[in-house]
Design a protein around this motif. Structure first.
Motif, PDB file in Angstrom:
ATOM      1  N   THR A 242       7.495 -11.442   0.718  1.00 34.85           N
ATOM      2  CA  THR A 242       6.530 -11.601   0.872  1.00 34.85           C
ATOM      3  C   THR A 242       6.074 -12.348  -0.370  1.00 34.85           C
ATOM      4  OG1 THR A 242       5.270  -9.593   0.098  1.00 34.85           O
ATOM      5  CG2 THR A 242       6.214  -9.787   2.859  1.00 34.85           C
ATOM      6  N   GLY A 243       6.520 -12.637  -1.103  1.00 32.23           N
ATOM      7  CA  GLY A 243       6.489 -13.356  -2.429  1.00 32.23           C
ATOM      8  C   GLY A 243       5.378 -12.629  -3.321  1.00 32.23           C
ATOM      9  N   VAL A 244       5.056 -11.576  -2.874  1.00 34.53           N
ATOM     10  CA  VAL A 244       3.954 -11.119  -4.102  1.00 34.53           C
ATOM     11  C   VAL A 244       4.780  -9.574  -5.158  1.00 34.53           C
ATOM     12  CG1 VAL A 244       2.598 -11.054  -2.010  1.00 34.53           C
ATOM     13  CG2 VAL A 244       3.604  -8.671  -2.288  1.00 34.53           C
ATOM     14  N   SER A 245       4.098  -9.237  -5.547  1.00 27.73           N
ATOM     15  CA  SER A 245       4.809  -8.218  -6.529  1.00 27.73           C
ATOM     16  C   SER A 245       5.144  -7.091  -5.782  1.00 27.73           C
ATOM     17  CB  SER A 245       3.596  -8.195  -7.709  1.00 27.73           C
ATOM     18  OG  SER A 245       2.497  -6.749  -7.232  1.00 27.73           O
ATOM     19  N   GLN A 246       5.625  -5.849  -6.421  1.00 29.68           N
ATOM     20  CA  GLN A 246       5.578  -4.225  -5.720  1.00 29.68           C
ATOM     21  C   GLN A 246       4.479  -4.037  -5.804  1.00 29.68           C
ATOM     22  OE1 GLN A 246       9.589  -2.574  -6.576  1.00 29.68           O
ATOM     23  NE2 GLN A 246      10.694  -4.590  -7.773  1.00 29.68           N
ATOM     24  N   ALA A 247       3.968  -3.630  -6.554  1.00 26.63           N
ATOM     25  CA  ALA A 247       2.815  -3.319  -6.931  1.00 26.63           C
ATOM     26  C   ALA A 247       1.853  -3.813  -6.133  1.00 26.63           C
ATOM     27  CB  ALA A 247       2.088  -3.824  -8.060  1.00 26.63           C
ATOM     28  N   THR A 248       1.487  -4.798  -5.489  1.00 21.03           N
ATOM     29  CA  THR A 248       0.575  -5.136  -4.525  1.00 21.03           C
ATOM     30  C   THR A 248       1.092  -4.831  -3.060  1.00 21.03           C
ATOM     31  OG1 THR A 248       0.406  -7.055  -5.453  1.00 21.03           O
ATOM     32  CG2 THR A 248       0.076  -7.266  -3.413  1.00 21.03           C
ATOM     33  N   VAL A 249       2.441  -4.611  -2.643  1.00 19.28           N
ATOM     34  CA  VAL A 249       3.134  -4.908  -1.397  1.00 19.28           C
ATOM     35  C   VAL A 249       2.622  -2.996  -1.761  1.00 19.28           C
ATOM     36  CG1 VAL A 249       5.490  -3.762  -0.379  1.00 19.28           C
ATOM     37  CG2 VAL A 249       5.428  -6.107  -1.593  1.00 19.28           C
ATOM     38  N   ALA A 250       2.580  -2.071  -2.445  1.00 16.72           N
ATOM     39  CA  ALA A 250       3.264  -0.481  -2.615  1.00 16.72           C
ATOM     40  C   ALA A 250       1.895   0.526  -2.520  1.00 16.72           C
ATOM     41  CB  ALA A 250       3.646  -0.016  -3.874  1.00 16.72           C
ATOM     42  N   ARG A 251       0.301  -1.399  -3.207  1.00 20.29           N
ATOM     43  CA  ARG A 251      -0.689  -0.792  -2.633  1.00 20.29           C
ATOM     44  C   ARG A 251      -1.571  -0.839  -1.018  1.00 20.29           C
ATOM     45  NH1 ARG A 251      -2.821  -3.651  -5.912  1.00 20.29           N
ATOM     46  NH2 ARG A 251      -2.951  -5.723  -4.316  1.00 20.29           N
ATOM     47  N   ARG A 252      -0.723  -2.527  -0.273  1.00 18.60           N
ATOM     48  CA  ARG A 252      -0.938  -2.744   0.777  1.00 18.60           C
ATOM     49  C   ARG A 252      -0.286  -2.265   2.446  1.00 18.60           C
ATOM     50  NH1 ARG A 252      -4.740  -3.756   1.843  1.00 18.60           N
ATOM     51  NH2 ARG A 252      -4.473  -5.383   3.566  1.00 18.60           N
ATOM     52  N   LEU A 253       1.225  -1.880   1.424  1.00 14.24           N
ATOM     53  CA  LEU A 253       1.647  -0.518   2.421  1.00 14.24           C
ATOM     54  C   LEU A 253       0.958   0.690   2.609  1.00 14.24           C
ATOM     55  CD1 LEU A 253       3.713  -0.205   4.201  1.00 14.24           C
ATOM     56  CD2 LEU A 253       5.372   0.839   2.185  1.00 14.24           C
ATOM     57  N   ALA A 254      -0.060   1.733   1.671  1.00 14.23           N
ATOM     58  CA  ALA A 254      -0.263   2.096   2.196  1.00 14.23           C
ATOM     59  C   ALA A 254      -1.851   2.082   2.203  1.00 14.23           C
ATOM     60  CB  ALA A 254      -0.728   2.747   0.136  1.00 14.23           C
ATOM     61  N   ASP A 255      -2.817   0.889   2.263  1.00  8.40           N
ATOM     62  CA  ASP A 255      -3.855   0.359   2.958  1.00  8.40           C
ATOM     63  C   ASP A 255      -3.609   0.465   4.182  1.00  8.40           C
ATOM     64  OD1 ASP A 255      -5.090   0.902   0.680  1.00  8.40           O
ATOM     65  OD2 ASP A 255      -5.258  -1.364   0.054  1.00  8.40           O
ATOM     66  N   LEU A 256      -2.403  -0.072   5.160  1.00 11.22           N
ATOM     67  CA  LEU A 256      -2.769  -0.537   6.097  1.00 11.22           C
ATOM     68  C   LEU A 256      -2.429   0.526   7.105  1.00 11.22           C
ATOM     69  CD1 LEU A 256      -0.170  -3.989   5.829  1.00 11.22           C
ATOM     70  CD2 LEU A 256      -2.655  -3.406   6.993  1.00 11.22           C
ATOM     71  N   ARG A 257      -1.325   1.287   6.192  1.00  8.99           N
ATOM     72  CA  ARG A 257      -0.914   2.708   6.794  1.00  8.99           C
ATOM     73  C   ARG A 257      -2.524   3.695   6.979  1.00  8.99           C
ATOM     74  NH1 ARG A 257       4.203   5.981   4.502  1.00  8.99           N
ATOM     75  NH2 ARG A 257       3.704   6.441   6.756  1.00  8.99           N
ATOM     76  N   ALA A 258      -3.137   3.685   5.750  1.00  6.81           N
ATOM     77  CA  ALA A 258      -4.126   4.699   5.836  1.00  6.81           C
ATOM     78  C   ALA A 258      -5.798   4.117   7.478  1.00  6.81           C
ATOM     79  CB  ALA A 258      -4.888   4.455   4.621  1.00  6.81           C
ATOM     80  N   ASN A 259      -5.289   3.076   7.596  1.00  3.72           N
ATOM     81  CA  ASN A 259      -6.032   2.730   7.744  1.00  3.72           C
ATOM     82  C   ASN A 259      -5.960   2.463   9.619  1.00  3.72           C
ATOM     83  OD1 ASN A 259      -5.611  -0.279   8.445  1.00  3.72           O
ATOM     84  ND2 ASN A 259      -6.213  -1.108   6.575  1.00  3.72           N
ATOM     85  N   GLY A 260      -4.321   3.204   9.896  1.00  3.15           N
ATOM     86  CA  GLY A 260      -4.437   2.848  11.514  1.00  3.15           C
ATOM     87  C   GLY A 260      -3.844   0.976  11.711  1.00  3.15           C
ATOM     88  N   ALA A 261      -3.308  -0.306  10.773  1.00  2.00           N
ATOM     89  CA  ALA A 261      -3.131  -0.618  11.360  1.00  2.00           C
ATOM     90  C   ALA A 261      -1.809  -0.719  11.596  1.00  2.00           C
ATOM     91  CB  ALA A 261      -3.952  -1.970   9.796  1.00  2.00           C
ATOM     92  N   LEU A 262      -1.439  -0.369  10.766  1.00  3.94           N
ATOM     93  CA  LEU A 262       0.348   0.064  10.794  1.00  3.94           C
ATOM     94  C   LEU A 262       0.880   1.515  11.140  1.00  3.94           C
ATOM     95  CD1 LEU A 262       3.681  -1.020   9.372  1.00  3.94           C
ATOM     96  CD2 LEU A 262       2.871  -0.895   7.387  1.00  3.94           C
ATOM     97  N   PHE A 263       2.267   1.667  11.820  1.00  6.93           N
ATOM     98  CA  PHE A 263       2.930   2.514  12.542  1.00  6.93           C
ATOM     99  C   PHE A 263       4.322   1.826  12.179  1.00  6.93           C
ATOM    100  CE2 PHE A 263       2.095   0.939  16.252  1.00  6.93           C
ATOM    101  CZ  PHE A 263       2.966   1.125  17.504  1.00  6.93           C
TER     102      PHE A 263
END
Length: 369
Positions: A242-263
């Protein structure tokens, strides 16, 4: 066929597709090495794959079921062509090998379905009939897995595998059952580690579901596309994709799962779980009873999908049964007892060309699944 550990692993991955092998091993009462070895074997021999998928509502997608009839000599090539498209999933050959079913995912800002129906398909002279059915509401499917995948673990084991929320106190998760004395701990990794490396696993925080949810960004879509290919990819691999940092990946992954956008979904041939007979059921139900009937069907173990659709029929289901006799029993006794179903068409599935994730060289499903 699969043994108890295999089934437990598949069930665990349905609960949390990115659960660390060490955590799964604790719950199953075996070693991390055993779980990792079984996972690799199932990937190689049973086409097991964890895929990250967007919630259509949150991703601004409309789903369509396309139904095509083609000449026998061209149907295989046509199915493969549909399977290679990035906007398709669940491409199936059915009804004597001359009919194809495929789900098309159309973004609100594209003309994917009109282009497919008005331009791509008419160019194929071998297609003799086509219909498109918009999936208006999904009662079963998507984040809700087929129950045949979910019969290996006890309620207590399932609770132990649920990812803790960010606001939960450290002691809120029940401890895993004590493993047998013979279990090897030498290769165990901490339960807070990721699937393939020793990096911390992101956990979805608690969110207010009533709060407005911002639309997905281009970066979010890029991350989900990477997870479609491998839902257990490491943060490092996702960052590279994705061309972003691992910290950004971890944060966005957690957010997407939490708000139901990703399963996360688990792909594995149903025949390995005893479901050797599969069929798509097209039903006509009185509109005033549609919600009640669909809700009832969503509770049936035999079904993996229940969705309201447009078209001459208004309810679609995907049945997975142990044998043709069991399918007959289900149709005549369980569905036959619902008076609001006025008509029923059964389309037996002969082969699944593509499941939920992108087509890859390793993707392979046995005939009948």
């Amino acid at each position: 066929m699969l043994d108890e550990v295999d089934r437990g692993l598949i069930h665990a991955l349905h609960i949390d597709g990115r659960a660390p092998f060490g955590r799964i091993a604790e719950v199953l009462g075996t070693s991390t090495q055993t779980v990792a070895r079984r996972y690799r074997r199932l990937r190689a021999e049973a086409a097991l794959r964890v895929v990250g998928l967007p919630n259509p509502d949150r991703a601004g997608q409309t789903q369509w079921m396309i139904r095509l009839t083609a000449t026998p000599s061209t149907v295989q090539d046509l199915a493969q062509s549909l399977a290679r498209r990035a906007d398709t999933s669940w491409v199936k050959l059915a009804s004597g090998g001359t009919e194809i079913f495929a789900v098309i995912h159309a973004s609100s800002d594209t003309q994917a379905v009109p282009t497919l129906l008005l331009h791509d398909i008419p160019r194929r002279a071998s297609i003799t009939a086509v219909s498109a059915h918009c999936l208006l509401h999904t009662y079963l499917g998507g984040p809700t897995a087929w129950r045949g995948h979910l019969e290996a673990l006890t309620d207590e084991q399932q609770q132990q595998l649920e990812p803790p929320r960010a606001t939960d106190p450290p002691a809120s998760r029940p401890p895993a059952s004590a493993p047998p004395a013979s279990r090897s701990h030498a290769a165990d990794t901490p339960a807070s580690r990721s699937p393939a490396t020793d990096e911390p696993t992101s956990r979805p925080p608690t969110t207010d579901t009533s709060a407005p949810r911002p639309p997905l960004t281009r970066a979010d879509h890029d991350l989900i596309d990477a997870l479609r290919r491998d839902g257990r990819a490491t943060h490092a691999d996702l960052a590279a994709a994705t061309g972003v940092s691992q910290a950004t990946v971890a944060r966005r992954l957690a957010d997407l799962r939490a708000n139901g956008a990703l399963f996360f979904d688990v792909e594995v041939a149903p025949v390995l779980l005893g479901a050797t007979t599969q069929a798509l059921l097209w039903m006509t139900v009185q509109p005033g009873h549609l919600d009640r009937v669909a809700t009832t069907l969503a509770g049936h173990r035999e079904l993996a999908l229940v969705a309201a659709t447009t078209g001459r029929t208004n309810l679609l289901a995907n049945a997975l049964c142990r044998s043709p006799a069991d399918l007959h029993d289900y149709l005549t006794h369980r569905l036959g007892g619902l008076d609001a179903i006025h008509a029923l068409e059964t389309a037996p599935v002969l082969h699944t060309v593509k499941a939920a994730g992108p087509l890859t060289p390793a993707t392979s499903f046995t005939r009948g699944n």
